[in-house]
Write an enzyme that holds these catalytic residues in place. Sequence first.
Site, PDB file in Angstrom:
ATOM      1  N   GLY A  13       0.768  -1.250  -0.019  1.00  0.00           N
ATOM      2  CA  GLY A  13       0.037  -0.018  -0.045  1.00  0.00           C
ATOM      3  C   GLY A  13       0.944   1.265  -0.131  1.00  0.00           C
ATOM      4  O   GLY A  13       0.280   2.330   0.389  1.00  0.00           O
ATOM      5  N   SER A  14       1.987   1.146  -0.606  1.00  0.00           N
ATOM      6  CA  SER A  14       2.817   2.429  -0.492  1.00  0.00           C
ATOM      7  C   SER A  14       2.180   3.550  -1.469  1.00  0.00           C
ATOM      8  O   SER A  14       2.352   4.599  -1.301  1.00  0.00           O
ATOM      9  CB  SER A  14       4.325   2.357  -0.970  1.00  0.00           C
ATOM     10  OG  SER A  14       4.340   1.970  -2.586  1.00  0.00           O
ATOM     11  N   ASN A  15       1.466   3.040  -2.461  1.00  0.00           N
ATOM     12  CA  ASN A  15       0.626   3.842  -3.517  1.00  0.00           C
ATOM     13  C   ASN A  15      -0.449   4.460  -2.741  1.00  0.00           C
ATOM     14  O   ASN A  15      -0.532   5.901  -2.730  1.00  0.00           O
ATOM     15  CB  ASN A  15       0.127   3.269  -4.738  1.00  0.00           C
ATOM     16  CG  ASN A  15       1.694   3.223  -5.876  1.00  0.00           C
ATOM     17  OD1 ASN A  15       1.654   4.359  -6.238  1.00  0.00           O
ATOM     18  ND2 ASN A  15       1.876   2.096  -6.041  1.00  0.00           N
ATOM     19  N   ARG A  66     -16.090 -15.175  -9.075  1.00  0.00           N
ATOM     20  CA  ARG A  66     -15.580 -14.007  -9.277  1.00  0.00           C
ATOM     21  C   ARG A  66     -16.488 -12.973  -9.356  1.00  0.00           C
ATOM     22  O   ARG A  66     -16.439 -11.644  -8.691  1.00  0.00           O
ATOM     23  CB  ARG A  66     -14.672 -13.810 -10.527  1.00  0.00           C
ATOM     24  CG  ARG A  66     -13.389 -14.067 -10.698  1.00  0.00           C
ATOM     25  CD  ARG A  66     -12.753 -13.888 -12.030  1.00  0.00           C
ATOM     26  NE  ARG A  66     -11.483 -14.475 -11.855  1.00  0.00           N
ATOM     27  CZ  ARG A  66     -10.498 -13.622 -11.468  1.00  0.00           C
ATOM     28  NH1 ARG A  66     -10.194 -12.363 -11.036  1.00  0.00           N
ATOM     29  NH2 ARG A  66      -9.230 -14.179 -11.305  1.00  0.00           N
ATOM     30  N   MET A  95      -4.200  -6.933  -7.100  1.00  0.00           N
ATOM     31  CA  MET A  95      -3.694  -8.115  -7.952  1.00  0.00           C
ATOM     32  C   MET A  95      -5.051  -9.100  -8.362  1.00  0.00           C
ATOM     33  O   MET A  95      -4.618 -10.255  -8.374  1.00  0.00           O
ATOM     34  CB  MET A  95      -2.601  -8.719  -7.390  1.00  0.00           C
ATOM     35  CG  MET A  95      -1.328  -7.841  -7.175  1.00  0.00           C
ATOM     36  SD  MET A  95      -0.810  -7.272  -8.646  1.00  0.00           S
ATOM     37  CE  MET A  95       0.883  -6.420  -8.192  1.00  0.00           C
ATOM     38  N   ARG A  96      -6.063  -8.499  -8.621  1.00  0.00           N
ATOM     39  CA  ARG A  96      -7.111  -9.398  -9.370  1.00  0.00           C
ATOM     40  C   ARG A  96      -7.739  -8.939 -10.716  1.00  0.00           C
ATOM     41  O   ARG A  96      -7.834  -7.262 -10.445  1.00  0.00           O
ATOM     42  CB  ARG A  96      -8.070  -9.575  -8.246  1.00  0.00           C
ATOM     43  CG  ARG A  96      -7.583 -10.788  -7.534  1.00  0.00           C
ATOM     44  CD  ARG A  96      -8.992 -10.906  -6.495  1.00  0.00           C
ATOM     45  NE  ARG A  96     -10.058 -11.592  -6.988  1.00  0.00           N
ATOM     46  CZ  ARG A  96     -10.175 -12.923  -7.281  1.00  0.00           C
ATOM     47  NH1 ARG A  96      -9.061 -13.716  -6.918  1.00  0.00           N
ATOM     48  NH2 ARG A  96     -11.142 -13.329  -8.005  1.00  0.00           N
ATOM     49  N   ASN A 112      -5.787   2.419 -12.532  1.00  0.00           N
ATOM     50  CA  ASN A 112      -4.928   1.464 -12.177  1.00  0.00           C
ATOM     51  C   ASN A 112      -3.574   2.002 -12.408  1.00  0.00           C
ATOM     52  O   ASN A 112      -3.219   2.688 -13.259  1.00  0.00           O
ATOM     53  CB  ASN A 112      -5.146   0.293 -12.973  1.00  0.00           C
ATOM     54  CG  ASN A 112      -4.085  -0.950 -12.250  1.00  0.00           C
ATOM     55  OD1 ASN A 112      -3.868  -0.999 -11.229  1.00  0.00           O
ATOM     56  ND2 ASN A 112      -3.385  -1.734 -13.370  1.00  0.00           N
ATOM     57  N   HIS A 114       0.373   0.827 -12.969  1.00  0.00           N
ATOM     58  CA  HIS A 114       1.268  -0.395 -13.402  1.00  0.00           C
ATOM     59  C   HIS A 114       2.795   0.003 -13.296  1.00  0.00           C
ATOM     60  O   HIS A 114       2.895   0.981 -14.201  1.00  0.00           O
ATOM     61  CB  HIS A 114       0.716  -0.770 -14.810  1.00  0.00           C
ATOM     62  CG  HIS A 114       1.502  -2.213 -15.293  1.00  0.00           C
ATOM     63  ND1 HIS A 114       1.039  -3.336 -14.494  1.00  0.00           N
ATOM     64  CD2 HIS A 114       2.284  -2.513 -16.123  1.00  0.00           C
ATOM     65  CE1 HIS A 114       1.866  -4.424 -15.093  1.00  0.00           C
ATOM     66  NE2 HIS A 114       2.475  -3.854 -16.191  1.00  0.00           N
ATOM     67  N   SER A 141       2.776   3.463 -15.528  1.00  0.00           N
ATOM     68  CA  SER A 141       1.608   4.015 -16.351  1.00  0.00           C
ATOM     69  C   SER A 141       0.532   4.024 -15.520  1.00  0.00           C
ATOM     70  O   SER A 141       0.080   3.055 -14.666  1.00  0.00           O
ATOM     71  CB  SER A 141       1.288   3.088 -17.361  1.00  0.00           C
ATOM     72  OG  SER A 141       2.280   2.592 -18.217  1.00  0.00           O
ATOM     73  N   ASP A 150      -4.204  -4.375 -17.559  1.00  0.00           N
ATOM     74  CA  ASP A 150      -3.272  -3.370 -17.794  1.00  0.00           C
ATOM     75  C   ASP A 150      -3.423  -3.039 -19.373  1.00  0.00           C
ATOM     76  O   ASP A 150      -2.295  -2.762 -19.842  1.00  0.00           O
ATOM     77  CB  ASP A 150      -1.912  -3.913 -17.548  1.00  0.00           C
ATOM     78  CG  ASP A 150      -1.912  -4.427 -16.155  1.00  0.00           C
ATOM     79  OD1 ASP A 150      -2.202  -3.979 -15.280  1.00  0.00           O
ATOM     80  OD2 ASP A 150      -0.834  -5.367 -15.876  1.00  0.00           O
ATOM     81  N   GLU A 183       5.958   5.994  -9.289  1.00  0.00           N
ATOM     82  CA  GLU A 183       4.615   5.987  -9.225  1.00  0.00           C
ATOM     83  C   GLU A 183       3.879   6.753  -8.442  1.00  0.00           C
ATOM     84  O   GLU A 183       2.768   7.341  -8.377  1.00  0.00           O
ATOM     85  CB  GLU A 183       4.396   4.464  -8.728  1.00  0.00           C
ATOM     86  CG  GLU A 183       4.682   3.483  -9.636  1.00  0.00           C
ATOM     87  CD  GLU A 183       4.357   2.003  -9.109  1.00  0.00           C
ATOM     88  OE1 GLU A 183       3.326   1.719  -8.548  1.00  0.00           O
ATOM     89  OE2 GLU A 183       4.999   1.217  -9.730  1.00  0.00           O
TER      90      GLU A 183
HETATM   91  C1  GAR Z   1       2.982  -1.167  -7.497  1.00  0.00           C
HETATM   92  O1  GAR Z   1       4.412  -1.262  -7.961  1.00  0.00           O
HETATM   93  C2  GAR Z   1       1.934  -1.296  -8.614  1.00  0.00           C
HETATM   94  O2  GAR Z   1       2.179  -0.621  -9.782  1.00  0.00           O
HETATM   95  C3  GAR Z   1       1.975  -2.725  -8.615  1.00  0.00           C
HETATM   96  O3  GAR Z   1       1.814  -3.451  -7.691  1.00  0.00           O
HETATM   97  C4  GAR Z   1       2.831  -2.453  -6.650  1.00  0.00           C
HETATM   98  C5  GAR Z   1       1.918  -2.199  -5.557  1.00  0.00           C
HETATM   99  O4  GAR Z   1       2.898  -1.666  -4.533  1.00  0.00           O
HETATM  100  N1  GAR Z   1       0.557  -3.160  -9.605  1.00  0.00           N
HETATM  101  C6  GAR Z   1       0.622  -4.147 -10.461  1.00  0.00           C
HETATM  102  O5  GAR Z   1       1.701  -4.598 -10.875  1.00  0.00           O
HETATM  103  C7  GAR Z   1      -0.556  -4.163 -11.357  1.00  0.00           C
HETATM  104  N2  GAR Z   1      -0.533  -4.936 -12.427  1.00  0.00           N
HETATM  105  P1  GAR Z   1       2.299  -0.967  -3.270  1.00  0.00           P
HETATM  106  O6  GAR Z   1       1.330  -1.846  -2.627  1.00  0.00           O
HETATM  107  O7  GAR Z   1       3.422  -0.582  -2.396  1.00  0.00           O
HETATM  108  O8  GAR Z   1       1.291   0.415  -3.789  1.00  0.00           O
END
Ligand code: GAR
Length: 293
Positions: A13-15, A66, A95-96, A112, A114, A141, A150, A183
């Site tokens: 969850g850093s984003n 799903r 990741m789903r 999203n 990526h 992106s 994606d 990101e």
């Molecule tokens: C991030 O690098 C994000 O771009 C990637 O998961 C990581 C989550 O990091 N997402 C994907 O690969 C989606 N296809 P975070 O949990 O620290 O935000």
Amino acid sequence: MPMPLAVLVSGGGSNLQSILDKIDAGLVDAEVRVVLSNKAEAYGLTRARQRNIPALALPHTAFATRQDFDAEMVRLIHAHGVDATTGAIALAGFMRMLTPEFLRAFPHRVVNIHPALLPSFPGTHGAADAASYGVRLAGCSVHFVDEIMDHGPVIIQAAVPALPSDWEEGGGEALAARILKLEHCIYPQALAWLAKGRLKVQDRHVLVAPPPRRIAAAPPCPAWRAPPWSRASSPPEHKAWQAAPKFRAFLADCPLNWSWRGAGATPRSSGPAGLIQKGVRHGAFPAFPNANG
Ligand code: GAR
């Protein structure tokens, strides 16, 4: 009203953190109403709880299909005041794949991030795949989500040189870490545009509308001015004219020497709005970045 936002996470969850920080800094006009995760142990849930944001674990394994899982997510998102008209859903390391039913509930409101320059290297290991491919330029992106992984229209991208050390066994991790820092710059920026209603999707293209013109407060009645009129005696409203554009603050913690190209530039009219490396002419990313020797 701030844009109601639901954030979906599966991991650290850093984003999510960067979005919350930029909201706190007044740079994104949004409010995170709920954080959902398909993994009970996701640290992203802890980050939300530390801020008293509702954070719910919804293990997908507990659902027969799903469709059932996504229907429950839609229900919870609506229950927290996030709807398709004013709200948005941000996937932050979720990741789903989402079902068409979920996407139909929030058309053009699901975004999203990526860790690759799409359309290259979609999937769960974007940065590592780019590293093992031997790319010289990697990046990330932010895009609207559609029914293909994606794949939806790209809102903003940022690039970082890949180093020969990134190509070695396990080097993908170092590259992923450098990409992650970018990101944290571009995701809040995309959400800020979305919150202000500045994004328009035309087929595969996302147009970024210019910011609304700043209207300075009317100057006070001349009778109230301290004569003689001067900068020193300017009333506080006039500081608005001097304020630096807010988006510069997005770049404050960017790792590289980035600058901003054209506030309000649209992809169609005058080249893509986005981050560019200083000293590099727009449209001409270096084929052999200095960092690679
Ligand atoms: C991030 O690098 C994000 O771009 C990637 O998961 C990581 C989550 O990091 N997402 C994907 O690969 C989606 N296809 P975070 O949990 O620290 O935000």
